[in-house]
Each structure stands twice: as C-alpha cells, then as structure tokens.
Design an enzyme around this catalytic site. Structure first.
Site, short mmCIF file in Angstrom:
data_model
loop_
_atom_site.label_atom_id
_atom_site.label_comp_id
_atom_site.label_asym_id
_atom_site.label_seq_id
_atom_site.Cartn_x
_atom_site.Cartn_y
_atom_site.Cartn_z
N GLY A 217 0.85 -1.16 0.11
CA GLY A 217 0.07 -0.08 -0.03
C GLY A 217 0.73 1.28 -0.04
O GLY A 217 1.77 1.23 -0.60
N SER A 218 0.42 2.36 0.61
CA SER A 218 1.00 3.58 0.54
C SER A 218 2.31 3.66 1.21
O SER A 218 3.31 4.66 0.99
CB SER A 218 0.19 4.59 1.43
OG SER A 218 -1.08 4.74 0.55
#
Lengths: 488, 474
Positions: A217-218
């Site tokens: 993810g981020s």
C-alpha cells in the site's frame, strides 16, 4: 583336479572382492547420503540425544530449554520460555514433526555436532565431560519484542524492527502465534496440538514477519519517492509536480482515486503528508518501470535469498508489467507485495542515510562453554539512494508524523519519521484492507537506533491511510518507545 | 642324470607343524574379543561389564581346549583356521551381548513375545557345545576318507534333514520361513547341518562318477551333455533345491546347495560346460520361482529400490534400515555400543548382525571381517589343493565353496548387493545350529588339512634302489 580348483578359488576371491567393493561404496561413497536420509531415524535420535543448546536473546536470557523424557528413542525434549512470543524467532524443534527456522538452521551448533565444536568434543572425550550443545545468541531485544507483541494484542499481524546502523533485527513478532512447546514431543497430545495448529484457520504456524507477503500500500510510496529522486524526476521535495486532478492512469481511461484533498500539482512533501495516490502514480510512471525495478531491487525486492539466516520470502516488484500496472504498483498495489521485514529494510535504509545493512538476527554462535565460535559482523547490503536523497525523504517522513497521517506515532523529545499505508485486499477491495505503518526514530546526531514496519491484517477501518495511522502506528510507537527505554 | 621335480605340495621333509604359531594367534583371538567386550560395557553402561573375566576366561578355556585337541589329534593342521574361527565367534558373542543391551530390542521382544531373554549367554553355551563337537570331530574322525563309506547314507540323511521342517508338528514356522524344527524346547535349523552332510554325498558320488560324467557324453551345441543316468542325481539336486525354496521359503539354502553342487561337479569333471549348464538351470529356477513366489518378488523389489516401499513392506524396511546402518557407520564406525543398528528390529542379532558390524565398526571393521572370512575360504581352498585324494579335494572345496557362497549371500543381502535371503553369518549370528555346524565344518577342514600336510612316510629302504644306483653304463 587342481586347475578347476584354482579357478574356483578365483571365483571365491571375486565373491569376497565384490563384498569389499560394495562396502566401500556404501560406507564411503554413499555414507553421507545414507546417514542423512529422511528415513534414517538416527538423525532425530542424535538431535535429541543430548540436551540441546539454547537460543539466547540480547541480555543473556535463554528463550529455550531442554527436558529429559522417558519411554522414547528421544532422550530430551525441547521446551520454550514464553513460546508464543518467540515462536517467529525460534521456529520449532519437534521430535515428531521436524524443525524449522533457527532450530533447524543452527541445528548443528545446538546439537553440538558442528565441525567447529570438534576441539570441544575432543577435549570432552578426555575430561569425561558429556557432550553438550552450543548456543545461538540472537540480536533480539526482549523488551522490544514484548512491547510489540502486547501492542499487536488480538490483531492478526506482524512487526519487524531493525537497527538501521547494523541491520540487527530487534523484534520479530507474528500474531496470532503458537507455542512450539505444545508439540515438541511425540505423544498423542503433541500430535493433537500439531494437527490443530496445522489445519487451523488462523495460520498460526506462519511467520508473518518473514514469510508472508502483503501488498504494501502507501508505505511503498517512499520507495517511489526514492526512485524519483535517484533518477532525477524530482529534484526538490517542495517543488510542485505536474500531476493533474484527476490523474488518468497511462493507457487507460481509469482515474487514480485520491482519498486526500489538494493533490493537484502537489509537491513530493505535500503528497507524502496526505498520501496522494495520483502524485506517486504519476512519478512512478515518469521514472519508468525499469528504473522503478532497479531501485526496488536495491532495497531488496525480487531477492529470494534474504537470509537472516532464516530465509525471508521474496518481496515482489513485477519486472514485466505494462505502464498502467507500473503506475498502480508505484503506490504499492497491483503486483507489488512485501514482507514486513522488507518494509523495515526500506525504512532502515532511508533512516541510515541511504545505506542498507544486511538484516541478521544471529549475533554469535557459542560453544557449550560460551566460547564464541562465530560472530556476525554487520555487512552493507546495498545503497539504494544517496545520503542527500535519503535526507530529503526523511524530511517528508518526519512531516508525515508531525503534520500528516502518522500523528499517532509522535514521541516526545525525539524525531520520528513514518509513513502510513492501507492496502486494498481481495477482488474489488471486498476484504478488509491491511493496515501498514513504517517508521524510524532519529537521534539528535542524525543516526537512527530503530526502524520498524508494522502490518495488521484485519483492520476494521477501511478509509485510506486512516487505518494505517490509527491501528498500526501505535504499535510502531510502542516498539520505538521500548527501544528508546531499553537499557540493554 | 635324473631331474627331481616336486609335483606335490608335500615333500618328504619334516614340515614344521605350526602348532606354536596357532597358539600365538589364539592368544590374539581371545584378547581382542575381551577388549571388545570391555569396550561395549564402557560405552553403554560406563563401566567394565561384570561378566568380563568369566567371559574372557571361558573363551580362553574353550580356545585352549580346541588347541589342545588339534595339537594332539591333528598335528599338521592348518594353523590359521582355529584362531580365525575363535576370533569371529568371540566377536560374535560381543555383538550379540551388545544387542542384548538395547532397550529398543528389549521393548520389542516384550511387546511381541511378552518377555525378553538375553541371547549372549545362550550363544556362549552353544559355543561351548560347538567346540566340544569340534573336538569330537577331530577325535573320532581319524581320517576323512572314512566318510566315503557313507555316501548314500549321507544323501538320505540330508534329505531327511531338509524335509524335517516341513513335517507338521515338528517344524516351526518362524517369520515366514519354515526352516526350524523344535525338539525338547530347542529350535534347530537342520539345513545348517545338511550343508555338511550333503557335501559328503556330493564328494563321494562325484569321486566315483567323475569319469562317467566327464567322458561318456554327447556333444551338443558345443557343450558336452552327459548321459541321462549320470545326469539323474544332478537333476534331482536341482529339483530338490527348488522344492526347499518353495516349501520352506528358504531362498538362501537352495542357492547354497545348488551352488555347492555346481562347484564340486566342475572340479570333479574339469568341464566348463557344467558351469554353463548350472547357470542356465539356476536362471531357469530363479525365473520360475520369481514368477510364482510372492515373497521372493517382494525381496527382489526391496533390493531394486530399498526405500521405494520403505513404509509399506517389511522386506523393504529391513533392507533399508540395514543399508542405512552401513551408511551411518561411515569409514570408522560409531564405536562398539554406540550405534543404532537395533533399529533393524527383530532379526538384528541373527540375519542382520553384520549391519551392527557395519554401523559400529565402520568400513574398516567390515573390511577386516570380510578379510577374516576370506582367509578361512583361502585356507579351505588351499587345503583342497593340497589334499592328495580326490574325495578330500572335493570335500574341502565343497565346504569352502559353500562357506564363501554363504558369506556372499548373507553379507551381500544385508548390504543390498543382492536380494535378501534369510541365512546366518557364520560364527557371528545368534543361533545354536549355525555355530555348531560351522565349528564342525572347521573341524573337518582341519582334519583334511592335517592329512594333506602330514609328511609322507619315509620310503622303506628297498634293495632294488641300491642296485639301480650302482649300475653304470660302461
């Protein structure tokens, strides 16, 4: 009649010769293979014939033990101190179900059969001392491990903490965990415990910190940022990027969804603070797939030989995807997958001014009398980015904790840098997302004593980045706190 | 001028009797097992075994008695046979005692038979009886040629011995092989004795028929085929060895008898065609038996891939365990008492005793043992060469050939060189019949070698020879 007699004597000689050749073949040529065959119970018998040496954590506390059993071929049984806490480090050594991880990899030292203990054994032969196993001294810090385990609580997840200066692994937690002592023997109860663990839904036997990959993810955005800086796509973290709003993925009509406001033409610093997907997808596209792969691999992606010495699964940054895949992968989705250890390594490299140290968890191997047999020297693994660029990313990560999505990791009196992440999971994002948080602590002199990666599989919140900041960041904070407070 | 060629191995000069050499070797052969015994005790219990003196003394007394009998009744006998047999027997007792100490085997015996009894004391007792038998052979059998008289009686006796185990009520089926009979609480393996008895028959029969077999034959496809009436007994032996195999599940004994017969036939007739015919017949027999007998198939499969059916078939597991014993022993072995050859299970101290040698004494120990056996065979063949009468020659080569085949079949079987057959390693394996029969065999070889090496009596002075010498052409 003497002529046939002589021939018969040659024949008899040949029979004996055939036996001599055969025994040489079996006992010299094939000896190694036969004596280590899986059918050969001697291997296990020898493994448990003496008190096994111990696995020791920083500070000298042993987390394993040995106890005598009776009525079986195997004289001693492994015991564990606080087994659930340490299972991801020790693995298990079971009389009936084999052994894994450190118990398996350092088996020769633990059983005292290592060639380097030869003199020890020889001296023991003359002094009449019983053969004993050597010890494995790890780099793990008990306070930090406990803090991480407690902070994860009932969540399903993992923590990996590294000392960025050396690569020493300080904590390695996987929850829900199991007690390796519950099936160390070979009784009916052991078998029951084993079957329950093996077939259970929670996959308790999996070491999530090393041997499970998740979409990062981020948190992967720091890798994209590093690639952008290293390949000259971004020079100044405060300079606006040319990202439109909405940003359409290259070669498609799909817009990249942002959960944050103000991402249009946002600078790298601002984009990191609120975690703009569009900006990083755009940057990843500009850097290009091959350059992204290059930087990711320098951080340790696509490497299936990361041995701590327990081998971690290879984290993946796809080398063959097309442009829009690369753009999506640049924000840690699509084909990107990482182990918690891998993300801790990324954080450590950034915190250590661009120098990635090889992660390790065995500091020393010692003989039964505690003489050091082997000592690990920290090794540099690679330099994914320059010191200047590393400091630029540090600046953005500190900003995330000070003003952005990672506020809950703030610690009074020290500088903390971090990045949140919430990874989509399952077809059409149906399953609960993974909450990530990576962070490091910086000393006033610029060095960093700990870098940590936390993943929680089963987060209830599903809003981008809030869950990473809300769920995973407090765990990371607890780990960093423990490192700072530790007196060892 | 006359040229003197010494065509026999025996000259008229007084040969040294070599009895003192034998005595020195015997001391060695007694001391080594005592050390081995101490070694096992120290390794397993950490102290010298309590019965060490009794055991060592017993072995020394037995060896001394045997030596005395040889010195008295077979002065010129080969000096190596007795010491080697003593050494092997002594080490065999130590190996059996070592396996008696195995908790694993004790538990196994308790599970299968309800109780565990030690084999080593029994083996010592059998050894004592066997040496008595050895002495009796030497004392009663003044000349091996006496046995010639019993040619056909021996055949009958051998047949009876072989058939005994199949007789209901007398035979005991132990682990699938019907080769035991139990008499008054003792189990006896008549096949072991039949080996010697049938060698008497072969030697006697072939000595009489050798010319008929060798010369009165028709040429057929390059082979000399004998007449039917000469061939009859040979075919009978072949059929008999097959029948033993079929009815008693005893692959080893049938191979042994057949091999022994082919060897003796070849020596008697000096015709290579017998070897060819023998090989063809045994191949034929093997194919037939291999097709119809399932346990033979199982053993062949276990031989081809010892680990393929490891967990499913007992035959596989034993061979696999045995091979791993050898492998785990490596070059130097684990040392007396420190291996895990007892993993093999119930036959560890009988059919598979050589695996314990492999594991605990290693490659070096196995080679030493094989060379000891090789020496016995070599002395046997040498005895056959030296023997002056055809019966003695045939008898000695028959016994030595059978001995070497037995070594090959047993050791080859446990080492996975050939399919496994259930036979005992001479002198090592636990079991009374085997020890008795092999000591009798050594006794007979010693007797033949004594006759062969005995100096020929000095020729009586003849008045003619005086005359011959003084006649000169003039």
């Amino acid at each position: 009649m003497n002529k046939p007699l002589r021939r018969i004597s040659i024949f008899c000689g040949l029979l004996v010769l055939a036996l001599l050749v055969r025994t040489n073949w079996l006992q010299y040529v094939q000896a190694e293979e036969l004596s280590t065959r899986k059918e050969n119970r001697r291997v296990q018998i020898a493994q448990y014939a003496i008190q096994r040496g111990n696995i020791i954590v920083k500070g000298g506390q042993a987390i394993t033990g040995s106890t005598a059993t009776d009525g079986s071929d195997y004289k001693y049984k492994r015991t564990y101190v606080n087994g659930e806490l340490w299972a991801p480090v020790t693995g298990y050594a079971s009389q009936a179900f084999g052994s894994t991880q450190l118990e398996a990899l350092e088996d020769k030292i633990l059983t005292g059969n290592d060639d380097r203990l030869f003199f020890d054994r020889t001296i023991g032969m003359f002094t009449g001392e019983k053969k004993a196993g050597g010890n494995v001294v790890t780099t793990l810090m008990p306070d930090v491990q406990e803090a991480a385990f407690k902070a994860l609580g009932n969540n399903k997840g993992a923590v990996a903490a590294i000392d960025p200066r050396t690569g020493a692994i300080l904590a390695l937690v996987s929850t829900p965990s199991y007690d390796p002592g519950s099936f160390a023997g070979n009784s009916k109860a052991d078998e029951k415990a084993w079957v329950e663990l093996k077939d259970g839904e929670d996959k308790k036997l999996v070491n999530r910190a090393l041997r499970e990959t998740y979409p990062p993810g981020s948190t992967f955005k720091v890798v994209t940022a590093a690639a952008a800086l290293e390949h000259g796509v971004v020079k100044d973290v405060n300079e606006p990027t040319d990202t439109p709003e909405p940003y359409i993925l290259p070669g498609t009509r799909t817009p990249m969804v942002n959960h944050a406001q103000g991402c249009e033409k946002a600078s790298l610093l601002a984009a990191m603070r609120v975690s703009c997907n569009s900006v990083f997808a755009n940057l990843g596209d500009k850097v290009g797939r091959d350059n992204m792969v290059e930087t990711a691999e320098k951080f340790g992606f696509n490497n299936d030989k990361i041995d701590t010495p327990v081998r971690a699964f290879a984290s993946v940054y796809d080398k063959t995807m097309n442009r829009d895949g690369n753009a999506q992968s640049s924000i840690g989705q699509f084909n990107t997958a990482a182990t918690p250890l891998q993300m801790a390594m990324v954080t450590a490299a950034i915190a250590n001014d661009g120098k990635l140290m090889k992660p390790y968890m065995v500091d020393q191997l010692t003989a039964p009398n505690l003489d050091v047999v082997e000592k690990h020297e920290p090794q540099e693994m690679s330099r994914p980015l320059s010191a200047a660029n590393a400091q630029k990313i540090q600046q953005t990560m500190v900003d995330v904790v000070e003003n952005g999505t990672g506020k809950s990791a703030k610690i009074k009196g020290v500088t903390v840098g971090g990045k949140t992440g919430t990874a989509q999971h399952g077809e059409g994002n149906k399953k609960r997302p993974y909450a990530w948080f990576i962070s490091y602590v910086q000393n006033p002199d610029g060095t960093s004593p700990v870098a940590v990666a936390v993943v929680i599989e089963d987060s209830n919140a599903d809003r981008e980045d809030i869950s990473g900041g809300g769920l995973a960041a407090p765990v990371a904070k607890a780990v960093m706190d423990a490192v700072l407070k530790s007196k060892i | 001028m006359s040229v003197v060629t010494n065509t026999t191995t025996i000259g008229a000069i007084e040969l040294p009797s070599r009895r003192n050499t034998e005595l020195m070797l015997l001391v060695f052969a007694v001391v080594i097992p005592i050390f081995a015994y101490a070694n096992v005790g120290l390794a397993i219990h950490g102290e010298l075994p309590p019965g060490m003196l009794a055991y060592g003394g017993g072995l020394a007394v037995l060896a001394g008695l045997a030596h005395f009998v040889v010195r008295r009744y077979a002065k010129y006998a080969d000096p190596l046979l007795l010491p080697i047999a003593t050494l092997l027997n002594g080490l065999g007792c130590v190996l059996i005692w070592r396996l008696d100490q195995s908790e694993r085997l004790q538990n196994l015996a308790k599970r299968s038979f309800g109780a565990f009894s030690e084999s080593a004391p029994r083996q010592m007792m059998y050894t004592a009886v066997a040496i008595a038998l050895f002495a009796a052979v030497l004392m009663l059998l003044k000349d091996h040629r006496t046995l010639q008289r019993f040619t056909y009686i021996s055949m009958a006796a051998a047949l009876v011995l072989l058939i005994l185990p199949v007789i209901p009520g007398l035979g005991a089926d132990v682990f699938g092989a019907k080769i035991w009979i139990s008499v008054a609480g003792f189990s006896i393996q008549p096949g072991e004795f039949a080996k010697i008895v049938i060698a008497v028959f072969f030697a006697g029969y072939l000595m009489v028929k050798r010319d008929a077999l060798a010369l009165a034959s028709r040429r057929f496809m390059g082979l000399y085929l004998p007449r039917g009436r000469d061939l009859g007994p040979i075919l009978m032996i072949w059929a008999m060895s097959l029948l033993i195999l079929v009815f008693e599940n005893d692959l080893g004994t049938s191979l042994l008898f057949f091999g022994m017969f082919v060897i003796m036939l070849y020596v008697a007739t000096e015709r290579t065609s017998w070897i060819v015919i023998g090989l063809l017949m045994s191949v034929g027999g093997a194919v037939v038996v291999g097709t119809f007998a399932s346990h033979v198939q199982a053993r062949v499969n276990a031989w081809l891939d010892p680990f393929g059916c490891y967990t499913t078939s007992g035959a596989c597991e034993q061979v696999g365990q045995s091979i791993m014993s050898f492998g785990s022993g490596g070059v130097l072995g684990t040392g007396w008492g420190q291996g895990n050859s007892d993993l093999i299970g119930f036959a560890a101290n009988s059919d598979f005793i050589f695996s314990t040698v492999g594991e605990e004494l290693g490659l070096s120990g196995v080679m030493a043992f094989l060379l000891l056996y090789g020496l016995i065979i070599e002395r046997g063949v040498r005895t056959a060469l030296a023997a002056r009468d055809p019966f003695g020659k045939l008898f000695a080569i028959g016994l030595s050939g059978a001995f070497s085949l037995q070594i090959f079949v047993v050791a080859g079987g446990v080492m996975g060189l050939i399919p496994l057959t259930g036979m005992t390693m001479p002198f090592l394996a636990s079991g009374g019949s085997s020890v008795l029969a092999n000591w009798a065999l050594i006794g007979i070889l010693i007797r033949i070698s004594d006759t062969a090496r005995r100096p020929a009596p000095a020729p009586a002075p003849s008045p003619d020879s005086e005359m011959t010498q003084v006649v000169r052409p003039s």
